[in-house]
Design a protein around this motif. Structure first.
Motif, PDB file in Angstrom:
ATOM      1  N   LEU B 413      33.005  59.057   1.058  1.00 32.66           N
ATOM      2  CA  LEU B 413      32.693  58.325   2.289  1.00 32.66           C
ATOM      3  C   LEU B 413      32.500  56.847   2.019  1.00 32.66           C
ATOM      4  O   LEU B 413      33.143  56.001   2.640  1.00 32.66           O
ATOM      5  CB  LEU B 413      31.396  58.860   2.909  1.00 32.66           C
ATOM      6  N   VAL B 414      31.609  56.530   1.081  1.00 29.15           N
ATOM      7  CA  VAL B 414      31.225  55.134   0.908  1.00 29.15           C
ATOM      8  C   VAL B 414      32.265  54.350   0.113  1.00 29.15           C
ATOM      9  O   VAL B 414      32.229  53.129   0.093  1.00 29.15           O
ATOM     10  CB  VAL B 414      29.827  54.983   0.256  1.00 29.15           C
ATOM     11  N   THR B 415      33.178  55.054  -0.559  1.00 29.20           N
ATOM     12  CA  THR B 415      34.179  54.366  -1.365  1.00 29.20           C
ATOM     13  C   THR B 415      35.495  54.220  -0.619  1.00 29.20           C
ATOM     14  O   THR B 415      36.136  53.181  -0.673  1.00 29.20           O
ATOM     15  CB  THR B 415      34.435  55.147  -2.664  1.00 29.20           C
ATOM     16  N   LYS B 416      35.899  55.296   0.039  1.00 29.48           N
ATOM     17  CA  LYS B 416      37.210  55.260   0.677  1.00 29.48           C
ATOM     18  C   LYS B 416      37.138  54.997   2.169  1.00 29.48           C
ATOM     19  O   LYS B 416      38.134  54.674   2.797  1.00 29.48           O
ATOM     20  CB  LYS B 416      37.927  56.593   0.436  1.00 29.48           C
ATOM     21  N   GLY B 417      35.965  55.168   2.733  1.00 30.47           N
ATOM     22  CA  GLY B 417      35.849  55.005   4.175  1.00 30.47           C
ATOM     23  C   GLY B 417      36.470  56.180   4.899  1.00 30.47           C
ATOM     24  O   GLY B 417      36.959  57.121   4.274  1.00 30.47           O
ATOM     25  N   VAL B 418      36.467  56.127   6.200  1.00 30.06           N
ATOM     26  CA  VAL B 418      36.919  57.261   7.003  1.00 30.06           C
ATOM     27  C   VAL B 418      37.908  56.778   8.044  1.00 30.06           C
ATOM     28  O   VAL B 418      37.679  55.764   8.694  1.00 30.06           O
ATOM     29  CB  VAL B 418      35.697  57.921   7.686  1.00 30.06           C
ATOM     30  N   SER B 584      35.434  43.240  -2.250  1.00 32.68           N
ATOM     31  CA  SER B 584      34.400  42.429  -1.610  1.00 32.68           C
ATOM     32  C   SER B 584      33.759  43.188  -0.458  1.00 32.68           C
ATOM     33  O   SER B 584      32.569  43.049  -0.198  1.00 32.68           O
ATOM     34  CB  SER B 584      34.982  41.130  -1.064  1.00 32.68           C
ATOM     35  N   GLU B 585      34.549  43.980   0.208  1.00 29.14           N
ATOM     36  CA  GLU B 585      34.048  44.706   1.372  1.00 29.14           C
ATOM     37  C   GLU B 585      33.184  45.898   0.947  1.00 29.14           C
ATOM     38  O   GLU B 585      32.079  46.100   1.428  1.00 29.14           O
ATOM     39  CB  GLU B 585      35.236  45.197   2.202  1.00 29.14           C
ATOM     40  N   ILE B 586      33.705  46.682   0.004  1.00 32.89           N
ATOM     41  CA  ILE B 586      33.038  47.930  -0.366  1.00 32.89           C
ATOM     42  C   ILE B 586      31.929  47.704  -1.391  1.00 32.89           C
ATOM     43  O   ILE B 586      30.920  48.388  -1.391  1.00 32.89           O
ATOM     44  CB  ILE B 586      34.086  48.943  -0.880  1.00 32.89           C
ATOM     45  N   ARG B 587      32.115  46.682  -2.241  1.00 30.74           N
ATOM     46  CA  ARG B 587      31.143  46.369  -3.280  1.00 30.74           C
ATOM     47  C   ARG B 587      30.721  47.611  -4.052  1.00 30.74           C
ATOM     48  O   ARG B 587      29.572  48.047  -3.967  1.00 30.74           O
ATOM     49  CB  ARG B 587      29.920  45.655  -2.701  1.00 30.74           C
ATOM     50  N   PRO B 588      31.642  48.202  -4.833  1.00 32.92           N
ATOM     51  CA  PRO B 588      31.323  49.406  -5.595  1.00 32.92           C
ATOM     52  C   PRO B 588      30.210  49.141  -6.601  1.00 32.92           C
ATOM     53  O   PRO B 588      30.081  48.022  -7.101  1.00 32.92           O
ATOM     54  CB  PRO B 588      32.643  49.729  -6.313  1.00 32.92           C
ATOM     55  N   LYS B 589      29.440  50.188  -6.873  1.00 28.40           N
ATOM     56  CA  LYS B 589      28.293  50.051  -7.786  1.00 28.40           C
ATOM     57  C   LYS B 589      28.720  50.154  -9.245  1.00 28.40           C
ATOM     58  O   LYS B 589      28.072  49.644 -10.125  1.00 28.40           O
ATOM     59  CB  LYS B 589      27.268  51.161  -7.497  1.00 28.40           C
ATOM     60  N   THR B 590      29.791  50.931  -9.481  1.00 29.95           N
ATOM     61  CA  THR B 590      30.237  51.122 -10.862  1.00 29.95           C
ATOM     62  C   THR B 590      31.747  50.936 -10.927  1.00 29.95           C
ATOM     63  O   THR B 590      32.440  50.999  -9.918  1.00 29.95           O
ATOM     64  CB  THR B 590      29.925  52.545 -11.364  1.00 29.95           C
ATOM     65  N   LEU B 591      32.225  50.761 -12.164  1.00 29.41           N
ATOM     66  CA  LEU B 591      33.655  50.605 -12.365  1.00 29.41           C
ATOM     67  C   LEU B 591      34.389  51.881 -11.935  1.00 29.41           C
ATOM     68  O   LEU B 591      35.485  51.828 -11.391  1.00 29.41           O
ATOM     69  CB  LEU B 591      33.920  50.309 -13.842  1.00 29.41           C
ATOM     70  N   ALA B 592      33.747  53.022 -12.166  1.00 28.06           N
ATOM     71  CA  ALA B 592      34.368  54.295 -11.792  1.00 28.06           C
ATOM     72  C   ALA B 592      34.585  54.349 -10.283  1.00 28.06           C
ATOM     73  O   ALA B 592      35.630  54.786  -9.806  1.00 28.06           O
ATOM     74  CB  ALA B 592      33.494  55.454 -12.239  1.00 28.06           C
ATOM     75  N   GLN B 593      33.583  53.891  -9.545  1.00 25.95           N
ATOM     76  CA  GLN B 593      33.723  53.906  -8.087  1.00 25.95           C
ATOM     77  C   GLN B 593      34.861  52.973  -7.672  1.00 25.95           C
ATOM     78  O   GLN B 593      35.632  53.295  -6.769  1.00 25.95           O
ATOM     79  CB  GLN B 593      32.405  53.486  -7.433  1.00 25.95           C
ATOM     80  N   ALA B 594      34.986  51.865  -8.362  1.00 27.54           N
ATOM     81  CA  ALA B 594      36.053  50.910  -8.045  1.00 27.54           C
ATOM     82  C   ALA B 594      37.431  51.550  -8.227  1.00 27.54           C
ATOM     83  O   ALA B 594      38.348  51.302  -7.450  1.00 27.54           O
ATOM     84  CB  ALA B 594      35.921  49.666  -8.914  1.00 27.54           C
ATOM     85  N   THR B 595      37.572  52.395  -9.238  1.00 32.45           N
ATOM     86  CA  THR B 595      38.882  53.018  -9.480  1.00 32.45           C
ATOM     87  C   THR B 595      39.301  53.902  -8.320  1.00 32.45           C
ATOM     88  O   THR B 595      40.467  54.193  -8.156  1.00 32.45           O
ATOM     89  CB  THR B 595      38.895  53.908 -10.744  1.00 32.45           C
ATOM     90  N   ARG B 596      38.338  54.371  -7.537  1.00 35.03           N
ATOM     91  CA  ARG B 596      38.663  55.320  -6.475  1.00 35.03           C
ATOM     92  C   ARG B 596      38.960  54.639  -5.145  1.00 35.03           C
ATOM     93  O   ARG B 596      39.229  55.299  -4.156  1.00 35.03           O
ATOM     94  CB  ARG B 596      37.514  56.319  -6.318  1.00 35.03           C
ATOM     95  N   ILE B 597      38.903  53.330  -5.130  1.00 30.75           N
ATOM     96  CA  ILE B 597      39.184  52.617  -3.888  1.00 30.75           C
ATOM     97  C   ILE B 597      40.697  52.488  -3.731  1.00 30.75           C
ATOM     98  O   ILE B 597      41.369  52.006  -4.640  1.00 30.75           O
ATOM     99  CB  ILE B 597      38.538  51.220  -3.908  1.00 30.75           C
ATOM    100  N   SER B 598      41.201  52.911  -2.605  1.00 32.10           N
ATOM    101  CA  SER B 598      42.645  52.810  -2.411  1.00 32.10           C
ATOM    102  C   SER B 598      43.015  51.337  -2.275  1.00 32.10           C
ATOM    103  O   SER B 598      42.281  50.558  -1.667  1.00 32.10           O
ATOM    104  CB  SER B 598      43.077  53.585  -1.177  1.00 32.10           C
ATOM    105  N   GLY B 599      44.130  50.962  -2.896  1.00 34.83           N
ATOM    106  CA  GLY B 599      44.536  49.565  -2.856  1.00 34.83           C
ATOM    107  C   GLY B 599      44.013  48.785  -4.042  1.00 34.83           C
ATOM    108  O   GLY B 599      44.385  47.644  -4.249  1.00 34.83           O
ATOM    109  N   VAL B 600      43.124  49.398  -4.823  1.00 32.72           N
ATOM    110  CA  VAL B 600      42.693  48.768  -6.066  1.00 32.72           C
ATOM    111  C   VAL B 600      43.490  49.420  -7.187  1.00 32.72           C
ATOM    112  O   VAL B 600      43.328  50.601  -7.467  1.00 32.72           O
ATOM    113  CB  VAL B 600      41.176  48.940  -6.302  1.00 32.72           C
ATOM    114  N   ASN B 601      44.404  48.637  -7.784  1.00 31.96           N
ATOM    115  CA  ASN B 601      45.322  49.190  -8.768  1.00 31.96           C
ATOM    116  C   ASN B 601      44.715  49.212 -10.159  1.00 31.96           C
ATOM    117  O   ASN B 601      43.750  48.515 -10.418  1.00 31.96           O
ATOM    118  CB  ASN B 601      46.603  48.356  -8.790  1.00 31.96           C
TER     119      ASN B 601
END
Lengths: 447, 619
Positions: B413-418, B584-601
């Motif tokens: 939810l908090v990483t990919k949105g809905v 910038s929008e999602i501001r992930p807490k960890t690098l792992a969370q960042a990897t799961r954001i779509s559009g972040v290669n």
């Protein structure tokens, strides 16, 4: 990408035309400042304009400027290419002016890096740009081009799509177990599908062996006792073919003494100085060194003299060369025959004009060079890709093995998913640490 | 003054209020209608694939849903029983009258919890800090934290054909201003849609034309503490039926009259739960679609027609229902409808479920963009826990993807949105082999004990179970298997080849064809069923479990790479622009969370990793 980069895109030798490429959000506005001609801010995309580069009222050069607007460009950014024809000094001068007006000099491979980061190229495609630049033979160039146009990626995507379909079916069975109109994937129905996919991965992997030959050439070592004529054979081969004698590093740690092309393939002769310099060749060190050279080479030409008996050292050497990459060449056919050898060998000498033709023929047949299909160039082309293909193949084999162990299908899928991820990694769809640092440092400036 | 006000008495609200009370908070639960507490406005079931595991996790953490479902169902099934242990999941047919009743009883026993009727229309906010709520009548109630679990009630519209009625489910009221007021505070509001099928009068159904669906003949419970409180042979039947060509023709003829295809709907509906008209359009080549008839309650005369949700006008629904075999003379007691509602952007929520913009505001359930009672309850539980932990000055509980389905749910939810209502699926959990139905207590009870939601007695029982698992493994390793004549005969009778060499029972169990059930024919190990199950799974699937654990520990490495809250992504050179914007929008807490954001290669992650190392010396 906030800054605008520029670099000389053509070779920095004296030539009729040099191209300076500029890419980035300010490409148009920066070039406009120094270009006298049409207003580049108003022209259509993908058009060429005649004019002058002018600084402080001084005309630097007469140029043609190509304007390509994002996103349909190599980097997916605004790109301008300045075709100058003033030679290296003028080109450098234009580059300096651009840097002065706010461009940054592109790092090695940065245009391609941007093309990749902006989603214009996938990873396998970006890698092939490097291969294209470094292609030494025509076939290597074709392979790189084929991969750049996405042929290899397409193959990977095709196989991956099949796995995706299989996985989707397994998943739907798991999440909607009560929907009995949906085909249920069982271990039995899965097995043939997995075998098919595995075959395709294996096929790509087998082809990749050829790809290495196409790209990097074939490493050939010439070994034998001093004075059997190794150097003259080498020199003769190199001279005949107007060889490119270079001191560049070969595919491995070896030094290439010189290369020739044979049937479109690059044949690199590996320096065997280590062996030659050993004074007492019967010495153990000599054999150890030979072993290393032999292990690294794709092909070993063992040179013997027609005019002498085979020594025990030579016999040892013959034994350690695997048969499938061994050619025994008996030199000095013009002298009296004293050799005693009950293995297949070919004969010749370096004095006669066509003395080495049989040797060349033998190289071609031993490596099966005629059978390598240069029409279907969809090969994995570097170690990273090959390793990932191997991993994918292993995971699929594991899955197939575990099916026979009656492991539930949702666990078999773990192996299948692994293979799927490996394939995704080839085209850059899965995260892997530090992958790109190595990748992009291999690129030279300006594509 | 209350510590926490929970707004909404649905499944999320009940769990949030109860757990916060359990953690010693003074809690007020506000509901629009006391009769609608723990209401089940859609399907009459709790659990299902993946969802059933969430219920087990809620129970393992001290929540209520499992216990209440155990006390109120009239049929229970273990789904995917023929597949591996990783994908098994319980589903109950929960009684729509009994479930809310038992839930209310349970809430009443919580002495820190007060329940009150009221419609919330605004929040009291000072300096982006939430200090309480304002009711429709202007009454203000202050609290330290607010948890919004408003379900579909934010600006709800009910759609039937071209009719569009502002109303909550069952003709309840709706909140007209709360979502607008949230928007004024800077929250992004999205509009979602869901639907529910017809209810049919039991006596008008010809069940003889439908196929029976029975419950399992093994006893199960969601709860880790309760004994089964039902009788296997007293379970109710459900029925299976199919649509036919006639049904499809009716739908095609009237397609433009449906709210969806007529363009009357604006919300985004769930992909996985399409309306029947959607199914007909998208799968045009299918000659039939499966439907289920499920009783709503043993006290009601109504059946739920699962799979037939639609936003067609009523007269078309009549035709559609009557085209079904067995429902030729069916009497529709409630028509199907679609409901549109406001939700907030999940990207503005922290992994603790606290809002990023408004401090002390937590949200859970449909307001966060999810769908399903279980998904709501799981979030409600975590929101309740984290609001309480915050007031206790403690770190929030953030379950990892390899710890719980609830962790997967919130991280997604908090990483990919809905974009469409989010439903949990087993395929969303990459570590599902570790996140099993059977080990929820082993995964989570210790955490529950630490934060005070699990009692000492429950904790001690868990320790005992762990000890027994250890003992049984030891015993299996130390007990030699001896092939006597009698045992050889048993092998023969079961068509199993006996081993040729001596081995321990532990090794014997590694063979794919041998399980505890078979061994029990000649050797008894006196342990509880759940202990044997754990040991058997650990032996049988050791290879795969090891693989999964390896993957999980790889993830742990990048999971530990924290991204500082104050990072300025503008300063990270070389990020692709889409990645920069998303980060910038999602501001992930960890690098792992960042990897799961779509559009972040992958390249962006590499660049970010290098930047973190350089700027923050983050190894």
């Amino acid at each position: 990408m906030e800054d605008t980069i520029c670099a000389i895109a053509t070779s920095r030798m004296v030539g009729a035309i040099s191209i300076i490429r500029v890419s980035g959000p300010k490409a148009i506005s920066i070039v406009s400042k120094i270009f006298q001609g049409h207003d580049l801010k108003k022209v259509k995309s993908h058009t060429i304009h005649y004019g002058h580069i002018k600084v402080n009222d001084e005309i630097v050069d007469e140029v043609l400027v190509s304007v390509m607007l994002a996103p349909h460009t190599y980097t997916k950014e605004d790109v301008i290419e300045i075709n100058s024809h003033g030679g290296i000094n003028t080109t450098n001068k234009i580059l300096e002016i651009l840097l002065d007006k706010g461009c940054r000099l592109a790092e090695a491979g940065e245009f391609t890096k941007r093309a990749f980061l902006n989603g214009r190229l996938d990873l396998a495609e970006a890698e092939s740009v490097n291969d294209l630049i470094n292609a030494k033979t025509d076939m290597a160039r074709k392979l790189a081009l084929s991969n750049l146009s996405g042929n290899f990626s397409k193959e990977i995507k095709k196989v991956r799509q099949k796995i995706t379909d299989i996985m989707a079916n397994i998943e739907v069975n798991i999440d909607y177990p009560e929907y009995n109109d949906i085909e249920v994937v069982t271990n039995e129905t899965l097995l043939p599908k997995l075998r098919e996919v595995k075959e395709e991965v294996s096929h790509l992997l087998n082809n990749s062996k050829n790809s290495k030959l196409i790209k990097d050439g074939i490493d050939v070592a010439i070994v034998g006792m001093p004075n059997v004529g190794k150097s003259s054979i080498l020199n003769r081969l190199l001279n005949e073919d107007k060889a490119i004698v270079t001191d560049i590093a070969g595919t491995t740690r070896d030094i290439v003494e010189g290369s020739i092309t044979l049937n479109g393939f690059l044949i690199n002769f590996i320096d065997t100085a280590g062996i030659r310099e050993t004074k007492d060749v019967v010495e153990k060190m000599g054999v150890i060194k030979s072993k290393q050279v032999i292990a690294d080479a794709d092909l070993v030409i063992m040179v013997l003299s027609n005019n002498a008996k085979v020594s025990s050292y030579e016999q040892d050497l013959i034994k350690i060369i695997p048969e499938n990459k061994r050619i025994i060449f008996v030199n000095k056919s013009d002298l009296d025959k004293k050799i005693n050898l009950d293995l297949d060998y070919i004969m010749g000498n370096t004095k006669e004009i066509n003395g080495l033709d049989t040797l060349k023929e033998k190289i071609i047949t031993l490596l099966n060079l005629n059978s390598i299909d240069s029409g279907d160039l969809t090969y994995a082309s570097n170690v990273r890709q090959i390793n990932l293909l191997k991993k994918a193949q292993n995971s699929l084999e594991e899955a197939i093995k575990n099916i026979s162990q009656n492991i539930p299908i949702d666990m078999i899928e773990i192996d299948v998913r692994k293979a799927w991820n490996n394939l995704g990694e080839i085209i850059g769809e899965v995260y892997e640490d530090e992958l790109l640092d190595t990748l992009f440092s291999n690129f030279c400036v300006g594509k | 003054m209350y510590d926490i006000i929970v707004v909404g008495g649905g499944h999320a609200g009940c769990e949030a209020a109860n757990i916060a009370g359990k953690m010693g908070m003074k809690v007020l639960l506000l509901t629009m209608n006391l009769n609608n507490i723990a209401d089940m406005p859609c399907n009459p079931s709790i659990g299902g694939t993946a969802k059933g595991v969430i219920v087990r996790e809620i129970d393992a953490l001290g929540g209520l849903m499992g216990i209440i479902a155990d006390k109120s169902h009239f049929q229970i099934k273990m789904l995917n029983n023929s597949k591996g242990p990783a994908v098994r999941s319980l589903r109950t047919q929960a009684d729509k009258r009994v479930y809310p009743q038992k839930m209310k009883e349970a809430l009443k026993q919580n002495s820190n919890l007060e329940i009150k009727e009221g419609l919330v229309e605004d929040l009291i906010i000072e300096n982006k800090q939430v200090k309480g709520i304002i009711l429709e009548n202007g009454e203000k109630i202050i609290s330290k934290c607010v948890i919004l679990t408003t379900g579909t009630y934010l600006k709800a519209n009910i759609l039937v054909g071209s009719e569009n009625t502002p109303s909550g489910p069952h003709g309840e009221g709706r909140s007209n201003h709360l979502s607008d007021n949230l928007k004024k505070q800077g929250l992004d509001i999205i509009r979602l849609k869901t639907g529910t099928p017809q209810r049919i009068k039991a006596s008008s159904i010809d069940f003889s034309k439908c196929e029976e669906e029975l419950g399992d003949d093994t006893y199960y419970t969601f709860s880790h503490d309760l004994k089964p409180c039902y009788k296997i042979n007293e379970q109710q039947k459900c029925y299976l039926l199919y649509t036919n060509e006639k049904t499809h023709q009716i739908i095609r003829d009237h397609l433009k009259e449906s709210a969806m295809y007529g363009g009357y709907a604006t919300g985004v509906g769930p992909r996985y739960c399409p309306s029947i008209e959607d199914k007909i359009v998208r799968f045009a080549d299918k000659s039939r679609h499966q439907l289920f008839l499920e009783p709503e309650s043993i006290y009601y005369d109504e059946w739920y027609l699962q799979g037939f949700s639609t936003s067609m006008p009523r007269y078309v629904q009549e035709e559609m229902v009557h085209s079904l075999k067995g429902l030729e003379h069916a009497e529709i007691t409630k028509y199907a409808y679609a409901i549109e509602y406001d939700a907030i952007s999940a990207l503005q929520i922290k992994p603790s479920l606290e809002n990023k913009i408004l401090e002390n505001l937590f949200t859970a359930g449909q307001i966060n963009g999810t769908s399903g009672y279980e998904e709501a309850a799981g979030q409600g539980l975590i929101a309740g826990i984290n609001a309480s932990l915050k007031l206790q000055g403690k770190e929030p509980l953030i379950l990892k993807r390899n710890e719980a389905y609830i962790g997967v749910l919130i991280d997604d939810l908090v990483t990919k949105g809905v974009k469409d209502p989010y439903r949990m699926l087993t395929s969303r959990a990459e570590f599902r082999l570790i996140l099993r139905h059977d080990n929820a207590d082993l995964r989570l009870r210790e955490i529950g004990y630490k934060i005070g939601t699990i009692s000492k007695e429950q904790y001690e029982r868990l320790q005992k179970k762990k000890e027994n698992i250890f003992q049984l493994e030891k015993e299996l390793k130390e007990t030699k298997f001896v092939l006597t004549k009698e045992i050889a005969q048993i092998f023969k009778e079961n068509n199993i080849l006996p081993p040729k060499r001596n081995m321990s029972y532990f090794e014997l169990l590694k063979r794919p064809e041998i399980d505890f059930k078979f061994i029990s024919l000649f050797k008894k190990f006196e342990y509880a069923k759940d202990v044997i199950e754990q040991v058997e799974i650990a032996i049988k699937y050791a290879g795969y479990i090891k693989k999964a654990n390896n993957e999980a520990s790889k993830l742990k490495k990048i999971e530990e790479k924290q991204i500082p809250d104050d990072i300025d992504y503008k300063k990270v050179n070389n990020l692709a622009s889409e990645a920069r914007q998303k980060l910038s929008e999602i501001r992930p807490k960890t690098l792992a969370q960042a990897t799961r954001i779509s559009g972040v290669n992958p390249s962006d992650i590499a660049i970010l990793a290098v930047y973190l190392k350089k700027e923050y010396n983050n190894e």
